[in-house]
Structures are given as C-alpha cells and as structure tokens.
Design a protein around this motif. Structure first.
Motif, PDB file in Angstrom:
ATOM      1  N   TYR A  98      47.801   0.201 -37.720  1.00  0.00           N
ATOM      2  CA  TYR A  98      48.092  -1.231 -37.596  1.00  0.00           C
ATOM      3  C   TYR A  98      47.349  -1.993 -38.683  1.00  0.00           C
ATOM      4  N   VAL A  99      47.841  -3.193 -39.005  1.00  0.00           N
ATOM      5  CA  VAL A  99      47.132  -4.113 -39.881  1.00  0.00           C
ATOM      6  C   VAL A  99      47.084  -5.475 -39.203  1.00  0.00           C
ATOM      7  N   ARG A 100      46.034  -6.208 -39.539  1.00  0.00           N
ATOM      8  CA  ARG A 100      45.860  -7.570 -39.025  1.00  0.00           C
ATOM      9  C   ARG A 100      45.044  -8.322 -40.063  1.00  0.00           C
ATOM     10  N   ALA A 101      45.695  -9.265 -40.730  1.00  0.00           N
ATOM     11  CA  ALA A 101      45.056 -10.020 -41.816  1.00  0.00           C
ATOM     12  C   ALA A 101      44.504  -9.044 -42.851  1.00  0.00           C
ATOM     13  N   ASP A 102      43.196  -9.060 -43.096  1.00  0.00           N
ATOM     14  CA  ASP A 102      42.599  -8.209 -44.129  1.00  0.00           C
ATOM     15  C   ASP A 102      41.962  -6.952 -43.552  1.00  0.00           C
ATOM     16  N   ARG A 103      42.391  -6.556 -42.359  1.00  0.00           N
ATOM     17  CA  ARG A 103      41.804  -5.382 -41.702  1.00  0.00           C
ATOM     18  C   ARG A 103      42.886  -4.392 -41.313  1.00  0.00           C
ATOM     19  N   ALA A 104      42.505  -3.129 -41.204  1.00  0.00           N
ATOM     20  CA  ALA A 104      43.415  -2.065 -40.781  1.00  0.00           C
ATOM     21  C   ALA A 104      42.778  -1.319 -39.614  1.00  0.00           C
ATOM     22  N   ALA A 105      43.632  -0.788 -38.738  1.00  0.00           N
ATOM     23  CA  ALA A 105      43.142  -0.036 -37.576  1.00  0.00           C
ATOM     24  C   ALA A 105      43.985   1.223 -37.399  1.00  0.00           C
ATOM     25  N   THR A 106      43.327   2.278 -37.000  1.00  0.00           N
ATOM     26  CA  THR A 106      44.002   3.519 -36.637  1.00  0.00           C
ATOM     27  C   THR A 106      43.579   3.868 -35.231  1.00  0.00           C
ATOM     28  N   VAL A 107      44.559   4.177 -34.387  1.00  0.00           N
ATOM     29  CA  VAL A 107      44.294   4.593 -33.008  1.00  0.00           C
ATOM     30  C   VAL A 107      44.756   6.038 -32.889  1.00  0.00           C
ATOM     31  N   GLN A 108      43.849   6.905 -32.463  1.00  0.00           N
ATOM     32  CA  GLN A 108      44.181   8.318 -32.261  1.00  0.00           C
ATOM     33  C   GLN A 108      43.969   8.638 -30.793  1.00  0.00           C
ATOM     34  N   VAL A 109      44.988   9.196 -30.142  1.00  0.00           N
ATOM     35  CA  VAL A 109      44.926   9.539 -28.728  1.00  0.00           C
ATOM     36  C   VAL A 109      45.174  11.033 -28.586  1.00  0.00           C
ATOM     37  N   GLU A 110      44.280  11.708 -27.875  1.00  0.00           N
ATOM     38  CA  GLU A 110      44.472  13.140 -27.622  1.00  0.00           C
ATOM     39  C   GLU A 110      44.049  13.471 -26.205  1.00  0.00           C
ATOM     40  N   THR A 111      44.566  14.571 -25.702  1.00  0.00           N
ATOM     41  CA  THR A 111      44.212  14.999 -24.360  1.00  0.00           C
ATOM     42  C   THR A 111      42.754  15.407 -24.342  1.00  0.00           C
ATOM     43  N   GLY A 112      42.008  14.917 -23.359  1.00  0.00           N
ATOM     44  CA  GLY A 112      40.595  15.253 -23.235  1.00  0.00           C
ATOM     45  C   GLY A 112      40.418  16.686 -22.787  1.00  0.00           C
ATOM     46  N   SER A 113      39.244  17.243 -23.031  1.00  0.00           N
ATOM     47  CA  SER A 113      38.981  18.638 -22.681  1.00  0.00           C
ATOM     48  C   SER A 113      38.823  18.838 -21.182  1.00  0.00           C
ATOM     49  N   MET A 114      38.287  17.855 -20.478  1.00  0.00           N
ATOM     50  CA  MET A 114      38.055  18.005 -19.046  1.00  0.00           C
ATOM     51  C   MET A 114      38.993  17.146 -18.210  1.00  0.00           C
ATOM     52  N   TRP A 115      39.232  15.911 -18.648  1.00  0.00           N
ATOM     53  CA  TRP A 115      40.030  14.976 -17.859  1.00  0.00           C
ATOM     54  C   TRP A 115      40.586  13.896 -18.756  1.00  0.00           C
ATOM     55  N   GLY A 116      41.693  13.350 -18.388  1.00  0.00           N
ATOM     56  CA  GLY A 116      42.232  12.189 -19.076  1.00  0.00           C
ATOM     57  C   GLY A 116      42.446  12.367 -20.556  1.00  0.00           C
ATOM     58  N   ALA A 117      42.245  11.279 -21.285  1.00  0.00           N
ATOM     59  CA  ALA A 117      42.479  11.267 -22.723  1.00  0.00           C
ATOM     60  C   ALA A 117      41.247  10.759 -23.458  1.00  0.00           C
ATOM     61  N   THR A 118      41.149  11.143 -24.717  1.00  0.00           N
ATOM     62  CA  THR A 118      40.122  10.611 -25.612  1.00  0.00           C
ATOM     63  C   THR A 118      40.832   9.736 -26.638  1.00  0.00           C
ATOM     64  N   VAL A 119      40.319   8.529 -26.833  1.00  0.00           N
ATOM     65  CA  VAL A 119      40.907   7.577 -27.770  1.00  0.00           C
ATOM     66  C   VAL A 119      39.858   7.229 -28.818  1.00  0.00           C
ATOM     67  N   ARG A 120      40.259   7.302 -30.086  1.00  0.00           N
ATOM     68  CA  ARG A 120      39.407   6.895 -31.199  1.00  0.00           C
ATOM     69  C   ARG A 120      40.089   5.727 -31.891  1.00  0.00           C
ATOM     70  N   VAL A 121      39.414   4.595 -31.932  1.00  0.00           N
ATOM     71  CA  VAL A 121      39.933   3.424 -32.638  1.00  0.00           C
ATOM     72  C   VAL A 121      39.006   3.188 -33.826  1.00  0.00           C
ATOM     73  N   THR A 122      39.571   3.263 -35.023  1.00  0.00           N
ATOM     74  CA  THR A 122      38.810   3.044 -36.248  1.00  0.00           C
ATOM     75  C   THR A 122      39.338   1.780 -36.905  1.00  0.00           C
ATOM     76  N   VAL A 123      38.442   0.861 -37.222  1.00  0.00           N
ATOM     77  CA  VAL A 123      38.821  -0.418 -37.828  1.00  0.00           C
ATOM     78  C   VAL A 123      37.959  -0.631 -39.068  1.00  0.00           C
ATOM     79  N   ALA A 124      38.605  -1.077 -40.160  1.00  0.00           N
ATOM     80  CA  ALA A 124      37.871  -1.338 -41.398  1.00  0.00           C
ATOM     81  C   ALA A 124      38.625  -2.363 -42.233  1.00  0.00           C
ATOM     82  N   GLN A 125      37.935  -2.866 -43.238  1.00  0.00           N
ATOM     83  CA  GLN A 125      38.528  -3.780 -44.215  1.00  0.00           C
ATOM     84  C   GLN A 125      39.641  -3.033 -44.945  1.00  0.00           C
TER      85      GLN A 125
END
Length: 171
Positions: free
Chosen positions: A111-138
């Motif tokens: 995703y982009v928003r103004a002068d920033r970008a974001a990446t969302v990574q979703v994967e199945t967790g090892s024990m339960w549910g999901a793990t989400v990584r949200v990385t945001v930078a200029q």
C-alpha cells in the motif's frame, strides 16, 4: 543488614521484570473507531485486529502516530485467511491505497499513503492463528530522504578505464 536489603530490592525488581512476557496486548482499532488514538497511541494509521498481541522482540517502531517507520509483528487468534481479509478491507479505510496483493499460504499486500509505503505479510502461525508483519517506511523518491538524481548516474570516469581480466583457471 541494611546493605543486604539495598541489594535485595533491585535484584527482586529485576527478577519481577524478567518474568514479564515478551508480548504486548494491542487494543483493536478499525476505521472510525473513536477510541483509536487513546487506546493505541503509537500507531494510529494502521488497523489492529481485536485480540492482537505484539511480538516485542521482532517489532521495531521508530516514531509514533502516523509518522512512524519500522515493523510491527503481531500474533492473532484469527486464521490467516481471516487476517488477510481484515487487512484487505481495513487498510484502505485508514487511507492506504492498495498497490499489489498476492494471497495464498503466505499473503503479501502493498500500500501507499502520501509519502509512505506499507507492506502487510500474513502467514499461518506455528502454534495458533496467524502472524502479521506490517512494515511502514518513507517511500523512495519522496520527502527529505529522496536520493539526489545524480546518485543514480554512474560516477564520471577519472583517469584511464580499469582493465577487466577474465578469471584464470588451472588444470
């Protein structure tokens, strides 16, 4: 005896703090949530699903509000497909324009928003549910961190060009 007490109190406090877990509970935030800024003061520009916990060891947040840079790693009690659907729906509600999405076992959305970008990574967790990584930078090429145009051009040659030699192989 007083010296022993002076040493025991800091040692006890250190043990007490060491017993604290390495996750932090995050309150739910969604578009239009009036409690968002009060409950989740550091990150006000990304959605946080209900029941999310932050992995403090793998998260790095520099700044706050809607000017932070870094990575937030969360563990959710949702399946990876539910978490992916949540971010596909909620990121645009927070003003993020979708650029790309590849959804499968591990889903990646950009995703982009103004002068920033974001990446969302979703994967199945090892024990339960999901793990989400949200990385945001200029975003590259915007704002004060934009590299000068000349930094992409090769440096002018000074003196004779270097001689490139082929590798020598022996038998």
């Amino acid at each position: 005896m007083k010296t022993m007490a002076r040493l025991a109190i800091p040692a006890f406090a250190a043990l007490l703090l060491a017993g604290c877990g390495n996750t932090t509970s995050l309150p739910q935030t969604q578009s239009g949530d009036p409690q968002q800024q009060i409950d989740f003061g550091l990150l006000t520009d990304i959605p946080i699903p209900s029941g999310a916990t932050m992995d403090n060891e793998r998260s790095l947040i520099l700044g706050d509000k809607d000017r932070w840079t870094g990575r937030v790693v969360m563990k959710l009690w949702k399946s990876s497909s539910e978490a992916t659907a949540f971010y596909l729906n909620q990121m645009p509600a927070f003003g993020w324009e979708p650029i790309m999405a590849a959804t499968s076992g591990t889903s990646v959305m950009s995703y982009v928003r103004a002068d920033r970008a974001a990446t969302v990574q979703v994967e199945t967790g090892s024990m339960w549910g999901a793990t989400v990584r949200v990385t945001v930078a200029q975003r590259v090429g915007t704002g004060a961190t934009a590299p000068a145009a000349s930094s992409y051009a090769p440096a002018p040659a000074q003196g004779p060009a270097p001689v490139l030699m082929s590798p020598v192989y022996s038998r």
